[in-house]
Design an enzyme around this catalytic site. Structure first.
Site, PDB file in Angstrom:
ATOM      1  N   LYS A 156      -0.579   2.681  -1.936  1.00 11.80           N
ATOM      2  CA  LYS A 156      -0.010   1.370  -1.584  1.00 11.80           C
ATOM      3  C   LYS A 156      -0.755   0.872  -0.345  1.00 11.80           C
ATOM      4  O   LYS A 156      -0.261   0.964   0.781  1.00 11.80           O
ATOM      5  CB  LYS A 156       1.494   1.511  -1.339  1.00 11.80           C
ATOM      6  CG  LYS A 156       2.239   0.183  -1.310  1.00 11.80           C
ATOM      7  CD  LYS A 156       3.740   0.400  -1.366  1.00 11.80           C
ATOM      8  CE  LYS A 156       4.523  -0.850  -1.058  1.00 11.80           C
ATOM      9  NZ  LYS A 156       4.325  -1.963  -1.989  1.00 11.80           N
TER      10      LYS A 156
HETATM   11  N1  PMP Z   1       3.859  -2.316  -8.150  1.00 13.20           N
HETATM   12  C1  PMP Z   1       3.432  -2.940  -7.048  1.00 13.20           C
HETATM   13  C2  PMP Z   1       2.064  -3.514  -7.037  1.00 13.20           C
HETATM   14  C3  PMP Z   1       4.282  -3.052  -5.932  1.00 13.20           C
HETATM   15  O1  PMP Z   1       3.874  -3.681  -4.833  1.00 13.20           O
HETATM   16  C4  PMP Z   1       5.584  -2.512  -5.990  1.00 13.20           C
HETATM   17  C5  PMP Z   1       6.499  -2.630  -4.810  1.00 13.20           C
HETATM   18  N2  PMP Z   1       6.329  -1.591  -3.901  1.00 13.20           N
HETATM   19  C6  PMP Z   1       5.978  -1.870  -7.172  1.00 13.20           C
HETATM   20  C7  PMP Z   1       5.089  -1.786  -8.226  1.00 13.20           C
HETATM   21  C8  PMP Z   1       7.333  -1.240  -7.280  1.00 13.20           C
HETATM   22  O2  PMP Z   1       7.419  -0.074  -6.507  1.00 13.20           O
HETATM   23  P1  PMP Z   1       8.773   0.398  -5.847  1.00 13.20           P
HETATM   24  O3  PMP Z   1       9.776   0.475  -6.931  1.00 13.20           O
HETATM   25  O4  PMP Z   1       8.467   1.727  -5.260  1.00 13.20           O
HETATM   26  O5  PMP Z   1       9.143  -0.610  -4.820  1.00 13.20           O
END
Ligand code: PMP
Length: 306
Positions: free
Chosen positions: A159
């Protein structure tokens, strides 16, 4: 969404004032996108405020940093504690928490090794990301003309701030065309994810979602929904999903910390199912919200109380 400029920011082990939480324009991160972040929610439950899957988020934070050879000088336990303290010191009972690590100020050049690694944690109030009514009635989306990151270019499992340049293109294009969000395909032309959400397709009573190898972020909400669905004996298949499967799906929904579980009512102006939140979306969404608001037993130990 508005910031509280009176709030405190955790920086490298201590709290500083919001106005002092700045970086110099010559910092490495400003030029080369060298940052990693997390997005976490703290919910007000019947038993007090609790952070949803805090440790899982912070493990992903550390994993993302490992991919980029960024040594975070704090342990998982210290980071978890710092997140809780940031919510508490700012007297928030519900919050969005944003841990961020970046390469700071020393010298400029692609090689980041001499630039200090700095860690900050912010917290603020943030409501429903795709609009308060979206959770119930759903959103209209388009398939993006931009692809998600190809394997072996920018690691999708990390991320990193830089990955969100791609997300911004997807989001801005969707909004410019009057949609709430865009769904990106991967390099192979199958579905990857939204600009900030994972995606699920319901077809004949089964749930389909792209595997981690299809250029997606390993979403914590995605993992939670897979768990909830399996407990309901709903079969979950992680497989590559062709674009056209969206148009003929019974239901489609997004998952994410910000978007939570948001139904999708149309894709490219093609109505999905009955054009509103479908029964399976409702079922998993209700269990999800019941757990994180403390209305149902937290069987999976997802809530970390302040
Ligand atoms: N994909 C992307 C590109 C994101 O930015 C997010 C948000 N963090 C998610 C998926 C979903 O991840 P999460 O459920 O851990 O927030």
């Amino acid at each position: 969404m508005a910031f509280d400029e009176q709030s405190k920011v955790w920086k490298d082990g201590e709290f500083i004032d919001w106005k002092d939480a700045t970086v110099h324009v010559a910092s490495h991160v400003m030029h080369y996108g060298s940052s990693i972040f997390e997005g976490i929610r703290c919910y007000k439950t019947k038993n007090g405020s609790a952070i949803f899957r805090l440790s899982d988020h912070m493990k992903r934070f550390i994993n993302s940093s490992t991919i980029y050879r960024m040594d975070i000088p704090f342990s998982l336990e210290e980071l978890n504690k710092a997140c809780k303290e940031t919510v508490k010191i700012n007297q928030l009972n519900e919050a969005y928490i944003r841990p961020l690590v970046y390469r700071g100020y020393h010298s400029l050049g692609v090689d980041p090794s001499k630039c200090p690694v700095e860690v900050v944690i912010l917290a603020w109030k943030w409501g429903a990301y795709l609009g308060p009514e979206a959770l119930e009635i759903g959103v209209d989306v388009r398939v993006a003309s931009w692809n998600r990151l190809a394997p072996n270019t920018m690691p999708a499992l990390a991320k990193s701030g830089a990955n969100y340049m791609n997300s911004q293109l997807i989001k801005m294009e969707a909004q410019a065309d009057g949609y709430k969000e865009g769904i990106a395909l991967n390099r192979d032309g199958t579905i990857s994810e939204g600009s900030g959400e994972n995606i699920f397709v319901v077809s004949n009573g089964m749930l389909y979602t792209p595997p981690l190898s299809d250029s997606i972020l390993p979403g914590i909400t995605r993992a939670s929904i897979i768990q909830i669905a399996e407990d309901f004996d709903i079969k979950v298949v992680e497989q590559s999903i062709p674009r056209e499967m969206l148009y003929i799906a019974d239901e489609v929904f997004f998952t994410g910390t910000a978007a939570e579980v948001t139904p999708i009512k149309s894709v490219d102006h093609v109505q999905i199912g009955k054009g509103k939140r479908g029964p399976i979306t409702k079922k998993v969404q209700e269990r999800f919200f019941n757990i994180l608001k403390g209305n149902e037993e937290d069987l999976y130990h997802w809530l970390d109380y302040l």
